[in-house]
Design a protein around this motif. Structure first.
Motif, PDB file in Angstrom:
ATOM      1  N   ALA A  98       0.708  -1.195   0.090  1.00 53.96           N
ATOM      2  CA  ALA A  98      -0.078   0.047   0.123  1.00 53.96           C
ATOM      3  C   ALA A  98       1.040   1.316   0.021  1.00 53.96           C
ATOM      4  CB  ALA A  98      -0.986   0.259   1.286  1.00 53.96           C
ATOM      5  N   CYS A  99       0.431   2.227  -0.649  1.00 49.62           N
ATOM      6  CA  CYS A  99       1.088   3.456  -1.048  1.00 49.62           C
ATOM      7  C   CYS A  99       0.216   4.936  -0.506  1.00 49.62           C
ATOM      8  CB  CYS A  99       1.801   3.702  -2.198  1.00 49.62           C
ATOM      9  SG  CYS A  99       2.987   2.333  -2.713  1.00 49.62           S
ATOM     10  N   PRO A 100       0.897   5.821  -0.253  1.00 54.16           N
ATOM     11  CA  PRO A 100       0.173   6.977  -0.171  1.00 54.16           C
ATOM     12  C   PRO A 100      -0.053   7.745  -1.503  1.00 54.16           C
ATOM     13  CG  PRO A 100       2.503   7.626   0.603  1.00 54.16           C
ATOM     14  CD  PRO A 100       2.342   5.954   0.439  1.00 54.16           C
ATOM     15  N   ILE A 101      -0.907   8.622  -1.694  1.00 58.61           N
ATOM     16  CA  ILE A 101      -1.286   9.316  -2.967  1.00 58.61           C
ATOM     17  C   ILE A 101      -0.598  10.587  -2.689  1.00 58.61           C
ATOM     18  CG2 ILE A 101      -3.027  10.384  -4.201  1.00 58.61           C
ATOM     19  CD1 ILE A 101      -4.876   7.962  -3.228  1.00 58.61           C
ATOM     20  N   LYS A 102       0.160  11.047  -3.774  1.00 51.45           N
ATOM     21  CA  LYS A 102       1.031  12.394  -3.684  1.00 51.45           C
ATOM     22  C   LYS A 102       0.396  13.404  -4.955  1.00 51.45           C
ATOM     23  CE  LYS A 102       5.139  12.042  -5.622  1.00 51.45           C
ATOM     24  NZ  LYS A 102       6.650  11.667  -5.919  1.00 51.45           N
ATOM     25  N   LEU A 103       0.436  14.741  -4.670  1.00 49.76           N
ATOM     26  CA  LEU A 103       0.217  15.845  -5.166  1.00 49.76           C
ATOM     27  C   LEU A 103       1.525  16.316  -5.811  1.00 49.76           C
ATOM     28  CD1 LEU A 103      -3.073  17.098  -4.052  1.00 49.76           C
ATOM     29  CD2 LEU A 103      -2.855  15.722  -6.261  1.00 49.76           C
ATOM     30  N   GLN A 104       1.836  16.852  -6.788  1.00 52.28           N
ATOM     31  CA  GLN A 104       3.272  17.481  -7.224  1.00 52.28           C
ATOM     32  C   GLN A 104       3.330  18.903  -7.156  1.00 52.28           C
ATOM     33  OE1 GLN A 104       4.282  16.894 -11.371  1.00 52.28           O
ATOM     34  NE2 GLN A 104       6.329  16.117 -10.861  1.00 52.28           N
ATOM     35  N   ALA A 105       4.503  19.570  -6.709  1.00 45.17           N
ATOM     36  CA  ALA A 105       4.734  20.924  -6.735  1.00 45.17           C
ATOM     37  C   ALA A 105       5.586  20.880  -8.096  1.00 45.17           C
ATOM     38  CB  ALA A 105       5.225  21.407  -5.611  1.00 45.17           C
ATOM     39  N   HIS A 106       5.126  20.933  -9.081  1.00 45.40           N
ATOM     40  CA  HIS A 106       6.106  21.164 -10.301  1.00 45.40           C
ATOM     41  C   HIS A 106       7.017  22.243 -10.359  1.00 45.40           C
ATOM     42  CE1 HIS A 106       7.363  21.020 -14.685  1.00 45.40           C
ATOM     43  NE2 HIS A 106       7.396  19.524 -14.410  1.00 45.40           N
ATOM     44  N   GLY A 107       8.049  22.343 -10.690  1.00 43.35           N
ATOM     45  CA  GLY A 107       9.019  23.288 -10.746  1.00 43.35           C
ATOM     46  C   GLY A 107       8.938  24.385 -11.844  1.00 43.35           C
ATOM     47  N   ASP A 108       7.963  24.391 -12.683  1.00 38.35           N
ATOM     48  CA  ASP A 108       7.912  25.196 -13.827  1.00 38.35           C
ATOM     49  C   ASP A 108       7.623  26.752 -13.324  1.00 38.35           C
ATOM     50  OD1 ASP A 108       4.823  25.818 -14.214  1.00 38.35           O
ATOM     51  OD2 ASP A 108       5.005  24.041 -13.919  1.00 38.35           O
ATOM     52  N   LYS A 109       7.561  27.679 -14.025  1.00 38.21           N
ATOM     53  CA  LYS A 109       7.502  29.135 -13.554  1.00 38.21           C
ATOM     54  C   LYS A 109       5.967  29.638 -13.967  1.00 38.21           C
ATOM     55  CE  LYS A 109      12.191  30.478 -14.515  1.00 38.21           C
ATOM     56  NZ  LYS A 109      12.931  31.229 -15.289  1.00 38.21           N
ATOM     57  N   SER A 110       4.950  28.987 -14.162  1.00 34.60           N
ATOM     58  CA  SER A 110       3.543  29.318 -14.411  1.00 34.60           C
ATOM     59  C   SER A 110       2.995  29.222 -13.093  1.00 34.60           C
ATOM     60  CB  SER A 110       2.984  28.279 -15.261  1.00 34.60           C
ATOM     61  OG  SER A 110       2.860  27.195 -14.796  1.00 34.60           O
TER      62      SER A 110
END
Length: 255
Positions: free
Chosen positions: A230-242
């Motif tokens: 079993a794993c957690p669910i992740k949301l990404q903080a992407h490094g683009d500049k928008s």
């Protein structure tokens, strides 16, 4: 003669089997009785058996990926929360195996940038490590933004393009409804059965029981290199500049 007699005998046995069941009740199944689940008022509302991962008020069900002992620091406001690119990725406190997930996300109306640098984030359906390891369902503004098709919104990133482009305009709320079947591994760590996912994007089917080739890789082909549970669910903080995205109304049902 022998062959003909044998065929006739087989036909008699088959006919007898058909007529042995003479009542419709003999094929009725009464137990076990399915559990009663009360739907939400509308389809996007959480049903009665759902785990609420974001209730519009706090991120108490989420933690920092960098340090799971620390709370998630993304900003909560107006029944939604916004990506904090300086705070890094966040993940659920709980771990999950098979599930049904509902999540809503919004690209800012004033979004800038092009390609992968336009409202980029990711929903990692199972986060297998502290880095970007996991199985990524791409989040991106592709309403009028060209990029490689296995990297647009609704794709299993770098693996499978969506069946259609179902993006709404920036500034409008969008939904993912996901059915996730986790991979299973043999005792020696080898793959027994791969992960599979079905995704509805704004109510439109974009991944139909898609088989995943392994966790997401930015470079190279995906493959199953290590067993996991079993794993957690992740949301990404992407490094683009928008401008950063926002999320709301997140709930899950364990299957």
């Amino acid at each position: 003669m022998y062959k003909k007699t044998l065929t006739t005998a087989a036909a008699v046995v088959f006919s007898a089997a058909l007529f042995a069941q003479t009542k419709p009740e003999e094929t009725e199944v009464w137990e076990p009785v399915p559990t009663v689940v009360t739907p939400g008022k509308v389809n996007t509302d959480a049903p009665s058996d759902a785990i609420i991962l974001f209730n519009g008020k706090s991120l108490d069900q989420w933690v920092s990926v960098k340090d799971p002992a620390q709370p998630a620091t993304w900003k909560v406001s107006g029944n939604a929360f916004t990506v904090d690119k300086t705070g890094g990725n966040i993940q659920t406190k709980r771990s999950f195996t098979n599930y049904q997930l509902h999540i809503e996300w919004q690209v800012p109306k004033n979004i800038t940038g092009t390609g992968q640098g336009r409202g980029n984030s990711g929903l990692f359906l199972a986060s297998t490590g502290p880095g970007d390891d996991g199985y990524e369902l791409q989040i991106l503004d592709n309403y009028n933004n060209k990029t490689y098709v296995n990297g647009q919104a609704g794709s299993i990133y770098k693996q499978t393009a969506p069946l259609v482009n179902a993006n709404k305009k920036p500034g409008e709320w969008q939904t993912y409804d996901v059915i996730w079947t986790a991979p299973h591994f043999n005792a020696d760590g080898s793959l027994l059965s791969p992960a599979r996912v079905t995704v509805f994007f704004n109510g439109i089917l974009v991944q139909n029981n898609t088989e995943l080739h392994g966790p997401t890789k930015y470079i190279g082909k995906a493959s199953y290199e290590k067993a996991h549970g079993a794993c957690p669910i992740k949301l990404q903080a992407h490094g683009d500049k928008s401008e950063p995205l926002s999320f709301r109304n997140i709930w899950i049902r364990e299957l």
